[in-house]
Design a protein around this motif. Structure first.
Motif, PDB file in Angstrom:
ATOM      1  N   GLN A 206       0.718  -1.068   0.165  1.00  0.00           N
ATOM      2  CA  GLN A 206      -0.074   0.113  -0.070  1.00  0.00           C
ATOM      3  C   GLN A 206       0.755   1.366  -0.078  1.00  0.00           C
ATOM      4  O   GLN A 206       0.483   2.429  -0.621  1.00  0.00           O
ATOM      5  CB  GLN A 206      -0.849   0.140   1.218  1.00  0.00           C
ATOM      6  N   ARG A 207       2.018   1.071   0.676  1.00  0.00           N
ATOM      7  CA  ARG A 207       2.780   2.420   0.704  1.00  0.00           C
ATOM      8  C   ARG A 207       3.693   2.494  -0.348  1.00  0.00           C
ATOM      9  O   ARG A 207       4.147   3.540  -0.785  1.00  0.00           O
ATOM     10  CB  ARG A 207       3.875   2.363   2.246  1.00  0.00           C
ATOM     11  N   VAL A 208       4.160   1.466  -0.934  1.00  0.00           N
ATOM     12  CA  VAL A 208       4.887   1.303  -2.067  1.00  0.00           C
ATOM     13  C   VAL A 208       4.554   0.331  -2.981  1.00  0.00           C
ATOM     14  O   VAL A 208       4.585  -1.006  -2.963  1.00  0.00           O
ATOM     15  CB  VAL A 208       6.645   0.869  -1.737  1.00  0.00           C
ATOM     16  N   PRO A 209       3.775   1.173  -4.088  1.00  0.00           N
ATOM     17  CA  PRO A 209       2.955   0.239  -5.018  1.00  0.00           C
ATOM     18  C   PRO A 209       3.855  -1.055  -5.749  1.00  0.00           C
ATOM     19  O   PRO A 209       3.360  -1.971  -6.099  1.00  0.00           O
ATOM     20  CB  PRO A 209       2.189   1.086  -5.912  1.00  0.00           C
ATOM     21  N   ALA A 210       5.026  -0.382  -6.035  1.00  0.00           N
ATOM     22  CA  ALA A 210       6.068  -1.340  -6.666  1.00  0.00           C
ATOM     23  C   ALA A 210       6.099  -2.569  -6.057  1.00  0.00           C
ATOM     24  O   ALA A 210       6.214  -3.688  -6.616  1.00  0.00           O
ATOM     25  CB  ALA A 210       7.270  -0.847  -7.070  1.00  0.00           C
ATOM     26  N   PHE A 211       5.973  -2.644  -4.852  1.00  0.00           N
ATOM     27  CA  PHE A 211       5.994  -3.969  -3.756  1.00  0.00           C
ATOM     28  C   PHE A 211       4.984  -5.071  -4.181  1.00  0.00           C
ATOM     29  O   PHE A 211       4.882  -6.200  -3.731  1.00  0.00           O
ATOM     30  CB  PHE A 211       6.240  -3.616  -2.317  1.00  0.00           C
ATOM     31  N   GLU A 212       3.943  -4.637  -4.876  1.00  0.00           N
ATOM     32  CA  GLU A 212       2.901  -5.723  -5.369  1.00  0.00           C
ATOM     33  C   GLU A 212       3.558  -6.620  -6.012  1.00  0.00           C
ATOM     34  O   GLU A 212       2.969  -7.916  -5.899  1.00  0.00           O
ATOM     35  CB  GLU A 212       1.860  -4.987  -6.181  1.00  0.00           C
ATOM     36  N   SER A 213       4.583  -6.554  -6.718  1.00  0.00           N
ATOM     37  CA  SER A 213       5.383  -7.480  -7.269  1.00  0.00           C
ATOM     38  C   SER A 213       6.472  -8.163  -6.741  1.00  0.00           C
ATOM     39  O   SER A 213       7.472  -8.894  -7.410  1.00  0.00           O
ATOM     40  CB  SER A 213       5.704  -7.185  -8.730  1.00  0.00           C
ATOM     41  N   LEU A 214       6.596  -7.929  -5.430  1.00  0.00           N
ATOM     42  CA  LEU A 214       8.085  -8.480  -4.973  1.00  0.00           C
ATOM     43  C   LEU A 214       7.804 -10.336  -4.594  1.00  0.00           C
ATOM     44  O   LEU A 214       6.861 -10.831  -4.717  1.00  0.00           O
ATOM     45  CB  LEU A 214       8.113  -7.974  -3.426  1.00  0.00           C
ATOM     46  N   LYS A 215       9.185 -10.623  -4.487  1.00  0.00           N
ATOM     47  CA  LYS A 215       9.197 -12.095  -4.239  1.00  0.00           C
ATOM     48  C   LYS A 215      10.167 -12.400  -3.088  1.00  0.00           C
ATOM     49  O   LYS A 215      11.314 -11.780  -3.251  1.00  0.00           O
ATOM     50  CB  LYS A 215       9.838 -12.763  -5.500  1.00  0.00           C
ATOM     51  N   VAL A 216       9.944 -12.799  -2.192  1.00  0.00           N
ATOM     52  CA  VAL A 216      10.545 -13.157  -0.994  1.00  0.00           C
ATOM     53  C   VAL A 216      11.500 -14.278  -1.051  1.00  0.00           C
ATOM     54  O   VAL A 216      11.375 -15.409  -1.614  1.00  0.00           O
ATOM     55  CB  VAL A 216       9.721 -13.790   0.333  1.00  0.00           C
ATOM     56  N   ARG A 217      12.715 -13.997  -0.890  1.00  0.00           N
ATOM     57  CA  ARG A 217      13.693 -14.824  -1.217  1.00  0.00           C
ATOM     58  C   ARG A 217      14.468 -15.695   0.144  1.00  0.00           C
ATOM     59  O   ARG A 217      15.084 -16.847   0.166  1.00  0.00           O
ATOM     60  CB  ARG A 217      15.014 -14.209  -1.593  1.00  0.00           C
ATOM     61  N   SER A 218      14.355 -15.148   1.279  1.00  0.00           N
ATOM     62  CA  SER A 218      14.681 -15.839   2.522  1.00  0.00           C
ATOM     63  C   SER A 218      13.961 -15.108   3.751  1.00  0.00           C
ATOM     64  O   SER A 218      13.657 -13.912   3.654  1.00  0.00           O
ATOM     65  CB  SER A 218      16.313 -15.879   2.521  1.00  0.00           C
ATOM     66  N   ALA A 219      14.433 -15.662   4.904  1.00  0.00           N
ATOM     67  CA  ALA A 219      13.808 -15.165   6.097  1.00  0.00           C
ATOM     68  C   ALA A 219      14.516 -15.824   7.168  1.00  0.00           C
ATOM     69  O   ALA A 219      14.924 -16.839   7.150  1.00  0.00           O
ATOM     70  CB  ALA A 219      12.190 -15.254   6.169  1.00  0.00           C
ATOM     71  N   TRP A 220      14.433 -14.910   8.466  1.00  0.00           N
ATOM     72  CA  TRP A 220      14.857 -15.705   9.516  1.00  0.00           C
ATOM     73  C   TRP A 220      14.199 -14.982  10.777  1.00  0.00           C
ATOM     74  O   TRP A 220      13.476 -14.135  10.790  1.00  0.00           O
ATOM     75  CB  TRP A 220      16.520 -15.441   9.719  1.00  0.00           C
ATOM     76  N   ALA A 221      14.528 -15.606  11.907  1.00  0.00           N
ATOM     77  CA  ALA A 221      13.685 -15.348  13.192  1.00  0.00           C
ATOM     78  C   ALA A 221      14.888 -14.871  14.253  1.00  0.00           C
ATOM     79  O   ALA A 221      16.037 -15.759  14.278  1.00  0.00           O
ATOM     80  CB  ALA A 221      12.753 -16.198  13.734  1.00  0.00           C
TER      81      ALA A 221
END
Length: 299
Positions: A206-221
């Protein structure tokens, strides 16, 4: 900055619902926390500090009953020895000590309890616990070919979601703290990818419309040393366990404050009082007195 100024400076941002934005012009940025930690460790090792890995299992202390100015009897304790269970061993190593600094992060509340802190009658100083516990937080890394460019600062949205650029090539990382009702189980470091889909991605897009097409590559906790009382640090001595000092409870901001906190604790140990910065509002006694140190505009 006004919404118009924000759009002119950052054309990729959607300013709907924004009345004003804050943009730092100097003294701002980010750094690699692991690299900073390793740099500090190597420096103190070069100065003769011995670093051992183990688990504190017991404190050996002496006690002395005294009467306060109000006529109340309290027990003062002094720790003389720490039992440390070494990695890959069933035995413990007794370590004699004059000073104990509790900088155990998310586990500092457990360490304080081992020292007898908070084990007195409720409502008394002896019965006041160190209110620090582990809270699990997620960080997600994603790629977005049409995302914001090299001028992108660290962005903290009013929703609590945040992101920043990660290196080159339109890579980013970010996340969002959960509400109290959404707090995940801190018993493991598994990542909840649905949390990104449902709680992080929508406000980012919503804040950065370009992020509609983002793809998560990794994550950690990882863990916050979360101060349940007022989400601010605990710095300085315990009033009853007289040679235990705290540097904990920063609730996600400890790395930013670490250099100042290190100096403050050193001054307290060596001189008996704060010198460079008066951190008295962060003393342990505020928990007993009910004096919260709260920040209302912080992410």
């Amino acid at each position: 900055m006004s919404p118009e100024q924000l759009r002119n400076k950052f054309p990729w941002i959607n300013t709907d619902g924004v009345a004003l934005g804050s943009y730092g012009l100097e003294g701002e940025g980010w750094f690699d926390p692991w690299c900073l930690l390793q740099g500090l460790r190597r420096k103190v090792q070069s100065m003769g500090v011995l670093i051992c890995h183990g688990e504190v299992t017991r404190f050996v202390s002496s006690s002395n009953r005294v009467e306060t100015t109000s006529g109340e009897e309290v027990t003062l304790k002094r720790i003389h020895e720490v039992h440390v269970k070494m990695d890959h061993s069933v035995e413990y190593q007794p370590v004699e000590c004059a000073i104990v600094i509790n900088a155990a992060g998310a586990w500092s509340g457990q360490i304080a309890e081992l020292a007898g802190i908070g084990k007195g009658p409720p409502g008394t100083l002896q019965g006041t616990k160190l209110p620090v516990e582990p809270r699990k937080r997620y960080v997600y890394s994603w790629h977005c070919p049409q995302g914001p460019g090299l001028e992108t600062p660290l962005v903290a949205d009013t929703s609590g979601a945040y992101f920043r650029r990660e290196g080159l090539g339109n890579n980013y990382l970010g996340g969002c703290s959960p509400t109290e009702e959404e707090e995940p189980d801190p018993g493991n470091l598994e990542v909840d990818h649905d949390f990104f889909q449902n709680k992080v991605w929508p406000p980012l897009a919503q804040r950065v419309p370009a992020f509609e097409s983002l793809k998560v590559r990794s994550a950690w906790a990882g863990y916050y040393d979360y101060n349940t009382f007022d989400q601010n640090g605990v710095v300085g001595p315990h009033p009853l366990v007289v040679n235990m000092y705290f540097a904990t409870g920063f609730s996600g901001h400890g790395l930013q404050q670490a250099p100042a906190v290190g100096r403050a604790v050193a001054e307290m140990v060596l001189e008996g009082h704060f010198q460079t910065i008066n951190l008295s509002p962060l003393l342990f006694t505020r928990f007993y007195l009910g004096e919260k140190v709260q920040e209302h505009n912080i992410f």
